[in-house]
Design an enzyme around this catalytic site. Sequence first.
Site, short mmCIF file in Angstrom:
data_model
loop_
_atom_site.label_atom_id
_atom_site.label_comp_id
_atom_site.label_asym_id
_atom_site.label_seq_id
_atom_site.Cartn_x
_atom_site.Cartn_y
_atom_site.Cartn_z
N GLN A 145 0.80 -1.22 0.00
CA GLN A 145 0.00 0.00 0.00
C GLN A 145 0.83 1.28 0.00
OE1 GLN A 145 -2.67 -1.69 3.33
NE2 GLN A 145 -4.06 -0.41 2.17
N ASP A 164 2.25 0.40 -8.09
CA ASP A 164 3.58 0.44 -8.71
C ASP A 164 4.48 1.47 -8.02
OD1 ASP A 164 2.66 -1.41 -10.50
OD2 ASP A 164 2.91 -0.16 -12.29
N HIS A 215 1.23 -9.13 4.81
CA HIS A 215 0.06 -8.25 4.66
C HIS A 215 -0.34 -8.28 3.19
CE1 HIS A 215 -2.13 -4.63 6.60
NE2 HIS A 215 -2.71 -4.85 5.42
N ARG A 245 4.12 0.17 13.02
CA ARG A 245 3.83 -1.15 12.47
C ARG A 245 3.87 -1.07 10.95
NH1 ARG A 245 -1.72 -3.80 11.16
NH2 ARG A 245 -1.02 -5.84 10.52
N ASN A 261 -1.60 -10.60 8.72
CA ASN A 261 -2.63 -9.58 8.86
C ASN A 261 -3.95 -10.10 8.30
OD1 ASN A 261 -3.44 -6.66 9.32
ND2 ASN A 261 -4.03 -6.93 7.18
N GLU A 262 -4.94 -10.20 9.16
CA GLU A 262 -6.32 -10.45 8.75
C GLU A 262 -6.53 -11.70 7.90
OE1 GLU A 262 -7.93 -6.88 7.04
OE2 GLU A 262 -7.93 -5.85 8.95
N TYR A 299 -12.53 -1.61 12.96
CA TYR A 299 -13.05 -0.45 12.25
C TYR A 299 -14.52 -0.18 12.52
CZ TYR A 299 -8.73 -0.38 9.54
OH TYR A 299 -7.41 -0.30 9.18
N GLU A 323 -4.67 -1.94 14.19
CA GLU A 323 -5.21 -0.98 13.23
C GLU A 323 -6.53 -0.46 13.77
OE1 GLU A 323 -5.90 -2.34 9.18
OE2 GLU A 323 -3.93 -3.29 9.11
N ASN A 378 -7.48 -5.61 14.52
CA ASN A 378 -7.77 -4.50 13.62
C ASN A 378 -9.25 -4.24 13.73
OD1 ASN A 378 -5.15 -4.68 12.76
ND2 ASN A 378 -5.62 -5.45 10.71
C1 PNW Z 1 -7.79 -3.43 6.78
N1 PNW Z 1 -13.87 -5.05 8.11
O1 PNW Z 1 -8.75 -4.21 6.13
C2 PNW Z 1 -6.44 -3.74 6.16
O2 PNW Z 1 -5.57 -4.41 7.05
C3 PNW Z 1 -5.74 -2.56 5.55
O3 PNW Z 1 -4.73 -2.98 4.68
C4 PNW Z 1 -6.75 -1.66 4.90
O4 PNW Z 1 -6.16 -0.63 4.16
C5 PNW Z 1 -7.64 -1.10 5.98
O5 PNW Z 1 -8.19 -2.11 6.78
C6 PNW Z 1 -8.75 -0.20 5.48
O6 PNW Z 1 -9.61 -0.90 4.64
C7 PNW Z 1 -10.02 -4.37 6.64
O7 PNW Z 1 -14.49 -6.06 7.77
C8 PNW Z 1 -10.71 -5.52 6.36
O8 PNW Z 1 -14.41 -4.21 8.88
C9 PNW Z 1 -11.96 -5.76 6.86
C10 PNW Z 1 -12.57 -4.83 7.63
C11 PNW Z 1 -11.92 -3.67 7.91
C12 PNW Z 1 -10.65 -3.44 7.41
#
Ligand code: PNW
Length: 490
Positions: A26, A59, A129, A84, A173-174, A317, A385, A315
């Site tokens: 990223q 890129d 990642h 991180r 990661n995830e 959100y 995150e 992580n």
């Molecule tokens: C993360 N959800 O992905 C990733 O680790 C990052 O690389 C990404 O840029 C960032 O969040 C923002 O999108 C996610 O289901 C995957 O809530 C799933 C979820 C949230 C974030």
Amino acid sequence: GSNAFTRQQRKFPEDFMFGTATASYQIEGGWDADGKGENIWDHMTHTNPTVIKDQSNGDIAADSYNNYKRDVEMMRELGLDAYRFSLSWSRILPDGFANRINDAGVQFYNNYINEMLKYGITPMITLYHWDLPQKLQDLGGFLNPLFPEWFEDYSRVVFDLFGDRVKYWITFNEPREVCYQGYDTVTMAPILNATGIGAYLCAKHLVLAHARSYHLYKKEFAGDDGICGITYAMTWTEPLTDSKEDEIATELMRQADWGIYSEPIFSENGGFPKELTDVVNQKSKEQGFSRSRMPEFTKEEIEFMRGAYDFFGINHYTGVLVSGTEYLQEHPVPSMHDDINVGTFAPSDWPAAASSWLKQSPDSLLKILLLIKEKYNNPVMYITENGWSTRLEQGLEDDDRVRYYRAALENVLDALDAGVNLKGYMAWSLMDNFEWMQGYTERFGLYEVDFEDPARTRTPRKSAFIYKEVLRTRVVDHDYEPPSMIMTID
Ligand code: PNW
């Protein structure tokens, strides 16, 4: 339930680790620089550009490959304790295998790490990642039963190269995004679309790979102070109503989202979660498969994975309400989604970010932390995150991001009060970056990046100043306004 006065009395402990997070594909760019090998995101964006919303790619991205000193300068401006970031496997091992190490790639990470250490910033490294070497994908990637061995070999190379200076490691990661999105659907590279097969098979090999890497690290590299964990995307889920159907649906969704990847490692008994396994076994039979689509582990494998962690990485959100009867959608048969067959819903009064999936759900970070505390006997946790997306047009005045971060940080304080064994918090993200399928249309940065400018100039948003003040004072002051938008190193 605290008023403004008591809020301001609450302090983060001095040793609580504050940082920001990024990921190699990223931000780095330099996609073929100095001997780097192709990875699955290079491959997908070059051969299939229309899958990305703005047909862009990584890129060049934020060109951190050439801007690492500026990145560390930003960390110093913010006053971070930790940073991180992830390693690009194919920058270090162009063919994926450990036979050939790319010295220029190693040099880049040495420069990055040493520059951080010079200023007392603790590096936290994610091994994976999402940017798998394409040569390993050609062999099936995570679906190949030898994947755990390939990952162990790669782990050995990087522990050996960087383990003398780096003491915080995250294997994956995830997992859900890797396995479900990458292999069961078409929403992440390698867009395999092996519905109903891909996610489960990938899950088995991913958790075994994690355990191999973990045990290798603890046995040969960790010494007294090195720790290793794994990070999950923890969407908060709760039943839409108090019906039995919604309760079952919520549990199934949790197991498909993260339980399938966390139970083998963190639960007392080990192995895949029971309810999800039962459903997949049953459906596989009905669908005429001669064996279940849910793979099995040997007893030895179960024991090998159980307890293979030093911390649980989160992580977080957003959250959703889950139903077993409402908001159901059509899904391919078989597929993981068809297996669990749940509907999700987010109330319209939850504030919305630029990303369609991202709403500010009340106290969801606190609820997740309390759930993990209860479920897994209060393991050491790191929030690896947490963040909010805006659109480019919004510029540097990101009051919605500020509101989101303040609410989240209040939840962190609530969790610490409640005895959650939480040791750190990383904001996503230090700067704008390539947001996967959304390209550059959604921005998560505390710093804006100008992707039109060859220099990829970085400029702090308002949220950067707010975060900096939290780190400096160790309190969340809801009335603080930055006196100017001029950033300095204190
Ligand atoms: C993360 N959800 O992905 C990733 O680790 C990052 O690389 C990404 O840029 C960032 O969040 C923002 O999108 C996610 O289901 C995957 O809530 C799933 C979820 C949230 C974030």
